[in-house]
Motif scaffolding. Sequence first.
Motif, short mmCIF file in Angstrom:
data_model
loop_
_atom_site.label_atom_id
_atom_site.label_comp_id
_atom_site.label_asym_id
_atom_site.label_seq_id
_atom_site.Cartn_x
_atom_site.Cartn_y
_atom_site.Cartn_z
N PRO A 1 -57.68 -1.98 2.21
CA PRO A 1 -57.67 -2.85 3.39
C PRO A 1 -56.36 -3.64 3.48
N ASN A 2 -56.11 -4.26 4.60
CA ASN A 2 -54.91 -5.08 4.77
C ASN A 2 -54.85 -6.16 3.69
N GLY A 3 -53.65 -6.35 3.13
CA GLY A 3 -53.48 -7.40 2.14
C GLY A 3 -53.98 -7.02 0.76
N SER B 1 -39.35 20.32 -3.27
CA SER B 1 -40.22 20.19 -4.45
C SER B 1 -40.39 18.72 -4.88
N LEU B 2 -41.08 18.01 -4.03
CA LEU B 2 -41.26 16.58 -4.21
C LEU B 2 -42.64 16.23 -4.73
N THR B 3 -42.71 15.09 -5.38
CA THR B 3 -43.98 14.44 -5.63
C THR B 3 -44.04 13.30 -4.62
N ILE B 4 -45.19 13.14 -3.95
CA ILE B 4 -45.23 12.13 -2.89
C ILE B 4 -46.38 11.16 -3.12
N LEU B 5 -46.07 9.88 -2.98
CA LEU B 5 -47.12 8.85 -2.97
C LEU B 5 -47.08 8.21 -1.59
N LEU B 6 -48.26 8.12 -0.99
CA LEU B 6 -48.31 7.78 0.43
C LEU B 6 -49.26 6.60 0.66
N ILE B 7 -48.79 5.58 1.34
CA ILE B 7 -49.69 4.52 1.79
C ILE B 7 -50.04 4.84 3.24
N GLU B 8 -51.29 4.79 3.61
CA GLU B 8 -51.60 5.09 5.00
C GLU B 8 -52.92 4.45 5.41
N HIS B 9 -52.99 4.07 6.67
CA HIS B 9 -54.24 3.55 7.22
C HIS B 9 -54.97 4.63 8.01
N VAL C 1 -57.69 3.82 -4.45
CA VAL C 1 -58.07 2.77 -3.49
C VAL C 1 -57.82 1.41 -4.13
N LEU C 2 -57.08 0.60 -3.40
CA LEU C 2 -56.72 -0.73 -3.90
C LEU C 2 -57.44 -1.77 -3.06
N ASP C 3 -58.03 -2.78 -3.71
CA ASP C 3 -58.63 -3.88 -2.98
C ASP C 3 -58.42 -5.17 -3.76
N TYR C 4 -57.97 -6.20 -3.12
CA TYR C 4 -57.65 -7.46 -3.78
C TYR C 4 -56.81 -7.25 -5.03
N GLY C 5 -55.83 -6.34 -4.94
CA GLY C 5 -54.90 -6.14 -6.03
C GLY C 5 -55.41 -5.30 -7.19
N LYS C 6 -56.65 -4.83 -7.09
CA LYS C 6 -57.18 -4.01 -8.19
C LYS C 6 -57.53 -2.63 -7.67
N ILE C 7 -57.35 -1.63 -8.54
CA ILE C 7 -57.77 -0.29 -8.17
C ILE C 7 -59.29 -0.22 -8.33
N ILE C 8 -59.99 0.05 -7.22
CA ILE C 8 -61.45 0.05 -7.31
C ILE C 8 -62.01 1.47 -7.34
N ALA C 9 -61.19 2.45 -6.96
CA ALA C 9 -61.70 3.81 -7.01
C ALA C 9 -60.54 4.78 -7.07
N HIS C 10 -60.84 5.99 -7.51
CA HIS C 10 -59.79 6.97 -7.69
C HIS C 10 -60.46 8.34 -7.73
N GLY C 11 -59.96 9.28 -6.94
CA GLY C 11 -60.59 10.60 -6.96
C GLY C 11 -60.12 11.46 -5.81
N THR C 12 -60.81 12.56 -5.59
CA THR C 12 -60.46 13.45 -4.49
C THR C 12 -60.96 12.83 -3.18
N PRO C 13 -60.43 13.29 -2.04
CA PRO C 13 -60.85 12.70 -0.75
C PRO C 13 -62.37 12.70 -0.57
N THR C 14 -63.03 13.77 -0.96
CA THR C 14 -64.49 13.80 -0.76
C THR C 14 -65.18 12.76 -1.63
N GLU C 15 -64.72 12.62 -2.85
CA GLU C 15 -65.31 11.60 -3.73
C GLU C 15 -65.12 10.21 -3.16
N ILE C 16 -63.89 9.98 -2.66
CA ILE C 16 -63.57 8.66 -2.14
C ILE C 16 -64.43 8.33 -0.91
N ARG C 17 -64.63 9.34 -0.07
CA ARG C 17 -65.38 9.14 1.15
C ARG C 17 -66.82 8.66 0.85
N ARG C 18 -67.36 9.12 -0.29
CA ARG C 18 -68.76 8.79 -0.62
C ARG C 18 -68.87 7.57 -1.52
#
Lengths: 261, 338
Positions: free
Chosen positions: A37-39, A206-214, A228-245
Amino acid sequence: MAVLETINLTIRFGGLTAVSKFNISLEEGELVGLIGPNGAGKTTAFNMLTGVYQPSEGTIAFCDAPLCSATKALQPYQITRRGIARTFQNIRLFKELSVLDNVKIAYHQNVKYGLLPAFLHTGRYHAEEVEIEEKAIELLKIFGLDTKKSERAKNLPYGEQRRLEVARALATNPKLLLLDEPAAGMNPQETQQLMELINFIRKQFSLTILLIEHDMALVMGVCERIYVLDYGKIIAHGTPTEIRRNPKVIEAYLGEELVHA
Amino acid sequence: MAKRFSALLQFALVLALGYAIQMAMDAGMINRYYAHVMTVMAIFVVGAVSLNLINGICGQFSLGHAGFMAVGAYTAAIITKNPDLILPAIFTGNVRFILATLLGGMTAAFVGFLVGLPSLRLRGDYLAIVTLGFGEIIRILLLNWDFVGGASGYFGLVRHTNFFAAFLLSIITITIIRNFIQSSHGRACVSIREDEIAAETMGVPTTRYKVIAFVIASFFAGTAGSMMAHLTQMVTPASFTFILSIELLLMVVLGGLGSITGSIGAAIFLTYAAEALRAFRAYRMILYSLLLILIMLFRPKGLLGTQELSYGLLKESFKSLRTRWQRKKNDDITAAAE
């Protein structure tokens, strides 16, 4: 081999801990998303990775070499020379300069001639300048900007300014590219084109890319892994499907579910 | 190769023009007063163009240019006046003067390096304050240094500077600074002006380039100081006050921050204006302040902005003037028809 690895990266501004215990690891060739989220501290994390901010604690290792530890910290330009390039959330082009000059400046680190050839415009100066110009135009062609090379950067339409910023970042010849909201302010069609472009440059350079996006469609569409970052802490990490759930992610974005609903 | 040849040819032609003017002066075809004013103009061109490198190209804000001119002027004056000090006595006359001017420039560059290294890490207004303070420190030091005459100044210099010498220096300054700007190193400086954070992230060591620009500018300011000293045949601390820095700043701002041709034009114009308005000398500072305020209000980028005056620019502005004039004519016709 991990291209980028951070261990317990923490930064405090006075009493505020903006990012705390930020641990990420990127493998070569990966395309990883960083959302929140923002911030939440996403851009602050980028600023630490590129040396704009000095972390209060923690270490960053890039291709197994330390960029930043308790004892030493590299300057942003040194980090760029090691091979990390970035774009900015609020476009930071050299506005008054031509499109071509914007890219040429990013080739600066490769320039070998000293001050004296620069003062006197010797043969060496001309040879290297011609080479830089050719390389810059080639790069602009990939981004479809070569026809606008003499235009001032500020006069480009918004989507092209974003593209130019990516082109400029690539001119520094990076191994790792950090994109800070590349699709911000773009319409769905432009976003689609951008996704294709990101996939293309990733293979081409042949790049490695890290992307911030809304834009979730973009993140879920191109990223292989997401932090996934929230209030400065990583709260989740995984594949898109995992994150979605992930309930924690849903909570961070949509708020806590009402139990007595 | 052809490019370099034509550049050399251009350089030679311009020098020949300068030399022809000098011969006309020697033959008495140009009266001595005008000859003097033209020489001063050439010296101010050097001062303004070099200050533009810091304030316009690099986007920093220096208010201490007079201080660097003072360092160059006094160093060169000490060398030419004392035949066995610093330089061996075998160098005499104009050779000694040229070497003294170079050494004056180098001393100024060295001082610029010492001042710039710590202060260019600061951003914006702080640099202005530090350089302003530096200019005053130099002046006060010279004021209290008895070897160079203290407050009454250092007199009895030989008049080495003629129009051609000052003209040559200004052409060298313009050429070198223009070449520098067109190089990768110069682009690095411009990128700092445009966006310092982005420049740093593109691999430009920003502090180093700010110091490089500052040192180059200080060098040329020093040589201009030496020229001035050997034109007026004396140096006093009073000739290098804060007001001189402001005059140079005004030239840079009026011509356009970042425009070399703008600085040249403004230096020539303002030197002429200062001479023409000699009767109102007491009101000079009021005029300067008013002029600065007016520029900031109506043309904050200066007359030329960051553009260079060239044939292409002239053609373009003529075209836009013509279309505007035609549109107005068409409007008049339709208005009349109605």
